[in-house]
Design an enzyme around this catalytic site. Structure first.
Site, PDB file in Angstrom:
ATOM      1  N   ARG A  36     -11.577 -44.612 -12.292  1.00  0.00           N
ATOM      2  CA  ARG A  36     -10.628 -44.952 -11.222  1.00  0.00           C
ATOM      3  C   ARG A  36     -10.875 -44.070 -10.001  1.00  0.00           C
ATOM      4  O   ARG A  36     -10.779 -44.525  -8.862  1.00  0.00           O
ATOM      5  CB  ARG A  36      -9.202 -44.790 -11.746  1.00  0.00           C
ATOM      6  CG  ARG A  36      -8.112 -45.255 -10.816  1.00  0.00           C
ATOM      7  CD  ARG A  36      -8.148 -46.715 -10.519  1.00  0.00           C
ATOM      8  NE  ARG A  36      -8.052 -47.568 -11.697  1.00  0.00           N
ATOM      9  CZ  ARG A  36      -8.054 -48.901 -11.645  1.00  0.00           C
ATOM     10  NH1 ARG A  36      -8.127 -49.523 -10.470  1.00  0.00           N
ATOM     11  NH2 ARG A  36      -7.990 -49.626 -12.749  1.00  0.00           N
ATOM     12  N   HIS A  39     -13.958 -45.551  -8.384  1.00  0.00           N
ATOM     13  CA  HIS A  39     -13.628 -46.839  -7.772  1.00  0.00           C
ATOM     14  C   HIS A  39     -12.915 -46.635  -6.441  1.00  0.00           C
ATOM     15  O   HIS A  39     -13.135 -47.378  -5.475  1.00  0.00           O
ATOM     16  CB  HIS A  39     -12.747 -47.647  -8.726  1.00  0.00           C
ATOM     17  CG  HIS A  39     -12.350 -48.979  -8.204  1.00  0.00           C
ATOM     18  ND1 HIS A  39     -11.111 -49.220  -7.638  1.00  0.00           N
ATOM     19  CD2 HIS A  39     -13.024 -50.155  -8.146  1.00  0.00           C
ATOM     20  CE1 HIS A  39     -11.025 -50.482  -7.270  1.00  0.00           C
ATOM     21  NE2 HIS A  39     -12.180 -51.075  -7.562  1.00  0.00           N
TER      22      HIS A  39
END
Length: 206
Positions: A36, A39
């Protein structure tokens, strides 16, 4: 080919990230958080600088499942955290950077608003401190802990910058508290929010 479905874009992005994080020492849950981070930033270096201490993810999941209080040092971090997921988890979140009490206290103590906000927030008993921008806030959390004035259950400390950022995170890792941080100067409010969201999604549905 360009794809307009946001969930499909995210899925494909995660597939690309998977190809670059196969050989790491992270466990499954830690890897979800690191992915995450990557990302959010587009920076694969986070697989080398993310640091976890004291079963931080398990603690975060437990807190979100039972409902908890969260403090963020910036409006950007506050805005980036999924409010629908927080509502499902029964959690509260606050950012006091614009609070008049914080401005007054920062002037009285001749310190940053971010540091003063920690003092104000600590009066309410915060479970999770989320620091993405201000090293002074992270240092203040540590000072209050060492003085026995606060006892957070989890600290997410990823301030970004070249003055005090790396040092504040190293200081955090030396404290007796579950934490998630980054080594060096990288981080930011967007990274802090991504860490919270990653753990939230493990605890409740999006």
């Amino acid at each position: 080919m360009y794809k307009g479905d946001p969930l499909d874009i995210e899925r494909r992005s995660m597939e690309i990230i998977d190809e670059h994080v196969k050989d790491t020492s992270f466990n499954e849950k830690e890897l979800l958080v690191v992915k995450r981070m990557i990302h959010t930033t587009g920076d694969f270096n986070y697989k080398d600088i993310a640091a976890f201490k004291g079963n931080a993810i398990e603690m975060g999941i437990e807190l979100f499942k039972r409902g908890c209080s969260i403090f963020t040092d910036t409006r950007m971090a506050y805005s980036g955290i999924n409010k629908k997921a927080l509502e499902k988890a029964g959690c509260t979140i606050n950012c006091l950077i614009d609070d008049e009490r914080v401005l007054k206290k920062s002037k009285e103590l001749n310190t940053t608003r971010s540091s003063a906000a920690i003092d104000i927030a600590s009066e309410d008993g915060i479970d999770i401190y989320v620091i993405g921008n201000a090293p002074t806030a992270l240092f203040r959390i540590g000072e209050l802990m060492e003085e026995g004035k606060i006892k957070p259950a989890l600290v997410i400390g990823v301030p970004v910058g070249f003055v005090g950022a790396a040092e504040s995170k190293e200081y955090l890792r030396g404290l007796n508290v579950p934490s998630i941080s980054t080594v060096g100067n990288k981080g930011g409010s967007n990274v802090a929010a991504s860490v919270v969201n990653a753990i939230l999604y493990m605890a409740v549905e999006r």
